[in-house]
Design an enzyme around this catalytic site. Structure first.
Site, mmCIF file in Angstrom:
data_model
loop_
_atom_site.group_PDB
_atom_site.id
_atom_site.type_symbol
_atom_site.label_atom_id
_atom_site.label_comp_id
_atom_site.label_asym_id
_atom_site.label_seq_id
_atom_site.Cartn_x
_atom_site.Cartn_y
_atom_site.Cartn_z
ATOM 1 N N LYS A 22 0.819 -1.221 0.000
ATOM 2 C CA LYS A 22 0.000 0.000 0.000
ATOM 3 C C LYS A 22 0.851 1.268 0.000
ATOM 4 C CE LYS A 22 -1.393 1.978 3.625
ATOM 5 N NZ LYS A 22 -1.907 2.553 4.840
ATOM 6 N N ASN A 23 1.815 1.364 0.904
ATOM 7 C CA ASN A 23 2.578 2.612 1.021
ATOM 8 C C ASN A 23 3.411 2.892 -0.223
ATOM 9 O OD1 ASN A 23 1.479 3.207 3.501
ATOM 10 N ND2 ASN A 23 3.089 2.186 4.635
ATOM 11 N N ARG A 93 -3.484 9.629 5.204
ATOM 12 C CA ARG A 93 -2.214 10.222 5.625
ATOM 13 C C ARG A 93 -1.323 10.553 4.433
ATOM 14 N NH1 ARG A 93 0.373 12.638 9.184
ATOM 15 N NH2 ARG A 93 2.580 12.253 9.313
ATOM 16 N N CYS A 117 -5.635 7.712 9.938
ATOM 17 C CA CYS A 117 -5.916 7.100 11.238
ATOM 18 C C CYS A 117 -5.272 7.911 12.355
ATOM 19 C CB CYS A 117 -5.413 5.666 11.254
ATOM 20 S SG CYS A 117 -3.652 5.521 10.913
ATOM 21 N N ARG A 122 2.293 12.055 14.009
ATOM 22 C CA ARG A 122 3.202 11.660 12.933
ATOM 23 C C ARG A 122 3.422 12.882 12.048
ATOM 24 N NH1 ARG A 122 0.699 6.723 10.068
ATOM 25 N NH2 ARG A 122 -1.164 7.957 10.283
ATOM 26 N N PRO A 123 4.373 13.708 12.416
ATOM 27 C CA PRO A 123 4.589 14.950 11.665
ATOM 28 C C PRO A 123 5.081 14.683 10.244
ATOM 29 C CG PRO A 123 6.344 14.630 13.263
ATOM 30 C CD PRO A 123 5.329 13.543 13.502
ATOM 31 N N ILE A 124 4.831 15.651 9.382
ATOM 32 C CA ILE A 124 5.309 15.558 7.991
ATOM 33 C C ILE A 124 6.445 16.545 7.748
ATOM 34 C CG2 ILE A 124 3.111 14.688 7.137
ATOM 35 C CD1 ILE A 124 2.588 17.540 6.028
ATOM 36 N N ASP A 125 7.037 17.043 8.820
ATOM 37 C CA ASP A 125 8.104 18.036 8.714
ATOM 38 C C ASP A 125 9.250 17.580 7.816
ATOM 39 O OD1 ASP A 125 6.518 19.300 10.521
ATOM 40 O OD2 ASP A 125 7.948 19.256 12.179
#
Length: 153
Positions: A22-23, A93, A117, A122-125
């Site tokens: 999936k990812n 996400r 979810c 869970r940062p996207i920095d």
């Protein structure tokens, strides 16, 4: 440690189909909009995140043709919108992948902060830092990420 013990005396036979990851598939789908060519992607897992991302890609104007549950054709040449509807963004996400793809295609992209979810912060920095290192300017405008780049590599 849990274990399974199989008793029987009959040999196991048959086939198991393994769906794609999936990812990895989410990143590949986003990357597919960066070209004007038609891209055929096979072995997609039939899961919600994939389906939502395909809807988001179609929502910005790309041609998305679902061949069957695990195969899709995408053509990004008809993309006319650089702003992805938040109705899609809030559901998954991996929606932030579209920001980089839109920058690569149109030197501009707008998305809301990704949803998905709720399993903790869970940062996207790191993702945004990489886009900045590649020449993008990213502004946070009340929860919307607005990215632009005169040159983006």
């Amino acid at each position: 440690m849990e274990q399974y013990v199989i008793k029987g005396g009959n040999p196991l036979v048959g086939e198991v189909e393994i769906a794609g990851a999936k990812n990895a598939a989410l990143a590949i789908l986003a990357a597919a909009i960066m070209t004007d060519e038609t891209i055929l992607i096979e072995n997609l897992p039939d899961v919600r995140d994939i389906n939502v991302l395909l809807e988001a890609i179609a929502g910005i104007g790309a041609q998305v043709d679902r061949i069957d549950k695990s195969t899709v054709k995408i053509n990004g040449s008809t993309i006319g919108d650089v702003s992805v509807d938040y109705e899609y963004i809030k559901k998954i996400r991996a929606s932030y992948y579209l920001l980089g793809a839109l920058l690569g295609r149109n030197q501009r992209g707008v998305i809301g902060y990704p949803g998905g979810c709720v399993i903790g912060k869970r940062p996207i920095d790191f993702h945004l830092d990489v886009l900045r290192a590649m020449g993008a300017e990213i502004l946070d405008d009340g929860g919307m990420l607005i990215a632009k780049a005169e040159t983006f590599c």
